[in-house]
Write an enzyme that holds these catalytic residues in place. Structure first.
Site, PDB file in Angstrom:
ATOM      1  N   TYR A  22      26.168  -3.688  67.905  1.00 17.56           N
ATOM      2  CA  TYR A  22      26.225  -4.264  69.065  1.00 17.56           C
ATOM      3  C   TYR A  22      25.069  -5.043  69.326  1.00 17.56           C
ATOM      4  O   TYR A  22      25.097  -5.681  70.335  1.00 17.56           O
ATOM      5  CB  TYR A  22      26.396  -3.053  69.996  1.00 17.56           C
ATOM      6  CG  TYR A  22      27.535  -2.345  69.625  1.00 17.56           C
ATOM      7  CD1 TYR A  22      28.883  -2.907  69.731  1.00 17.56           C
ATOM      8  CD2 TYR A  22      27.568  -1.103  69.291  1.00 17.56           C
ATOM      9  CE1 TYR A  22      29.842  -2.161  69.464  1.00 17.56           C
ATOM     10  CE2 TYR A  22      28.390  -0.075  68.910  1.00 17.56           C
ATOM     11  CZ  TYR A  22      30.096  -0.939  68.883  1.00 17.56           C
ATOM     12  OH  TYR A  22      30.991  -0.095  68.590  1.00 17.56           O
ATOM     13  N   ASN A  73      36.088  -4.590  78.588  1.00 19.85           N
ATOM     14  CA  ASN A  73      35.843  -4.159  77.411  1.00 19.85           C
ATOM     15  C   ASN A  73      36.186  -2.550  77.600  1.00 19.85           C
ATOM     16  O   ASN A  73      35.404  -1.831  77.953  1.00 19.85           O
ATOM     17  CB  ASN A  73      34.255  -4.049  77.075  1.00 19.85           C
ATOM     18  CG  ASN A  73      33.743  -3.877  75.617  1.00 19.85           C
ATOM     19  OD1 ASN A  73      34.783  -2.944  75.200  1.00 19.85           O
ATOM     20  ND2 ASN A  73      32.888  -4.119  75.188  1.00 19.85           N
ATOM     21  N   HIS A  79      41.815   1.418  71.796  1.00 17.70           N
ATOM     22  CA  HIS A  79      42.545   2.008  70.637  1.00 17.70           C
ATOM     23  C   HIS A  79      43.434   3.263  70.919  1.00 17.70           C
ATOM     24  O   HIS A  79      44.355   3.776  70.199  1.00 17.70           O
ATOM     25  CB  HIS A  79      41.687   2.229  69.249  1.00 17.70           C
ATOM     26  CG  HIS A  79      40.496   1.516  69.205  1.00 17.70           C
ATOM     27  ND1 HIS A  79      40.699   0.291  68.926  1.00 17.70           N
ATOM     28  CD2 HIS A  79      39.351   1.592  69.452  1.00 17.70           C
ATOM     29  CE1 HIS A  79      39.492  -0.395  69.025  1.00 17.70           C
ATOM     30  NE2 HIS A  79      38.545   0.456  69.354  1.00 17.70           N
ATOM     31  N   ASP A  86      48.941   0.306  80.531  1.00 21.02           N
ATOM     32  CA  ASP A  86      49.741   0.665  81.528  1.00 21.02           C
ATOM     33  C   ASP A  86      49.101  -0.083  82.834  1.00 21.02           C
ATOM     34  O   ASP A  86      49.924  -0.752  83.735  1.00 21.02           O
ATOM     35  CB  ASP A  86      50.688   1.829  81.915  1.00 21.02           C
ATOM     36  CG  ASP A  86      51.284   2.342  80.617  1.00 21.02           C
ATOM     37  OD1 ASP A  86      51.821   1.469  79.742  1.00 21.02           O
ATOM     38  OD2 ASP A  86      51.925   3.338  80.511  1.00 21.02           O
ATOM     39  N   HIS A  99      35.359  -7.585  72.889  1.00 25.14           N
ATOM     40  CA  HIS A  99      34.650  -6.789  72.149  1.00 25.14           C
ATOM     41  C   HIS A  99      33.595  -7.314  71.535  1.00 25.14           C
ATOM     42  O   HIS A  99      33.667  -8.742  70.822  1.00 25.14           O
ATOM     43  CB  HIS A  99      35.646  -6.006  71.052  1.00 25.14           C
ATOM     44  CG  HIS A  99      36.836  -5.199  71.595  1.00 25.14           C
ATOM     45  ND1 HIS A  99      36.620  -4.033  72.115  1.00 25.14           N
ATOM     46  CD2 HIS A  99      37.942  -5.632  71.574  1.00 25.14           C
ATOM     47  CE1 HIS A  99      37.502  -3.634  72.491  1.00 25.14           C
ATOM     48  NE2 HIS A  99      38.528  -4.500  72.175  1.00 25.14           N
ATOM     49  N   ILE A 100      32.342  -6.822  71.382  1.00 25.61           N
ATOM     50  CA  ILE A 100      31.101  -7.272  71.039  1.00 25.61           C
ATOM     51  C   ILE A 100      31.064  -7.475  69.573  1.00 25.61           C
ATOM     52  O   ILE A 100      30.917  -8.477  69.044  1.00 25.61           O
ATOM     53  CB  ILE A 100      29.901  -6.444  71.512  1.00 25.61           C
ATOM     54  CG1 ILE A 100      29.582  -6.761  72.968  1.00 25.61           C
ATOM     55  CG2 ILE A 100      28.780  -6.956  70.590  1.00 25.61           C
ATOM     56  CD1 ILE A 100      28.878  -5.661  73.681  1.00 25.61           C
ATOM     57  N   SER A 101      31.608  -6.618  68.989  1.00 27.16           N
ATOM     58  CA  SER A 101      31.658  -6.302  67.289  1.00 27.16           C
ATOM     59  C   SER A 101      33.076  -7.112  66.994  1.00 27.16           C
ATOM     60  O   SER A 101      33.976  -7.149  67.655  1.00 27.16           O
ATOM     61  CB  SER A 101      31.456  -5.277  66.804  1.00 27.16           C
ATOM     62  OG  SER A 101      32.611  -4.418  67.201  1.00 27.16           O
ATOM     63  N   ARG A 110      39.859   0.919  64.459  1.00 31.80           N
ATOM     64  CA  ARG A 110      39.612   0.079  65.418  1.00 31.80           C
ATOM     65  C   ARG A 110      40.252  -1.371  65.775  1.00 31.80           C
ATOM     66  O   ARG A 110      39.987  -2.301  66.334  1.00 31.80           O
ATOM     67  CB  ARG A 110      37.899  -0.421  65.405  1.00 31.80           C
ATOM     68  CG  ARG A 110      37.081   0.913  65.438  1.00 31.80           C
ATOM     69  CD  ARG A 110      35.543   0.594  65.505  1.00 31.80           C
ATOM     70  NE  ARG A 110      34.667   1.438  65.368  1.00 31.80           N
ATOM     71  CZ  ARG A 110      34.410   2.360  66.502  1.00 31.80           C
ATOM     72  NH1 ARG A 110      34.539   2.247  67.487  1.00 31.80           N
ATOM     73  NH2 ARG A 110      33.322   3.265  66.423  1.00 31.80           N
TER      74      ARG A 110
END
Length: 159
Positions: A22, A73, A79, A86, A99-101, A110
């Site tokens: 990260y 994020n 997941h 919803d 998402h950073i990665s 993931r």
């Protein structure tokens, strides 16, 4: 224009947690960079972080009628959380998932996002710069919606 930035579980640990994945930048530093970019684009930002799913759902619901778009994020809840998915669908606001990665280069679990299908777009793998990309994207989407509504109103006025 007002945008809500929602950070999910463990994002408050950026700069400490798994720096190899990260990076060393802290959440607060990302927010400061976003504030600078937002001020240059006449955009107001609100920030929210929680490690609790229900609080994130509540914050998404509070966005209805108060902001123009959401950057989220959802972290590990990406997941697993049908509730967050919803809530995003219910408010029907332009939403960008960040998402950073690069989640597609990580563990298989993931690689499935429950929220992506109800988001306007998803940005993954650009590190903290992904938040800047998300901000620029949400500004564009919100401007397009604003312009479309103005055109529709003008057409109705001319009838």
């Amino acid at each position: 224009m007002k945008i809500m930035i929602i950070q999910g579980p463990n994002v408050n640990m950026l700069g400490v947690r798994e720096v190899g994945i990260y990076g060393a930048m802290k959440m607060e530093e990302i927010h400061e960079q976003m504030k600078l970019a937002a001020s240059q684009n006449n955009v107001e930002l609100d920030f929210f972080q929680s490690n609790f799913e229900g609080e994130i759902v509540d914050k998404i619901q509070e966005c209805l009628g108060t902001v123009d778009g959401i950057i989220i994020n959802a972290a590990g809840y990406t997941h697993t959380s049908v509730a967050i998915r919803d809530a995003i669908a219910a408010v029907a606001l332009p939403t960008i998932e960040v998402h950073i990665s690069n989640v597609y280069r990580r563990e298989e679990f993931r690689q499935k996002s429950l929220i992506a299908p109800v988001c306007s777009g998803t940005i993954v793998g650009f590190g903290p710069f992904g938040y800047h990309l998300a901000l620029m994207g949400i500004i564009q989407i919100c401007e397009q919606i604003k312009n479309l509504r103005a055109m529709q109103q003008a057409q109705q006025t001319n009838k």
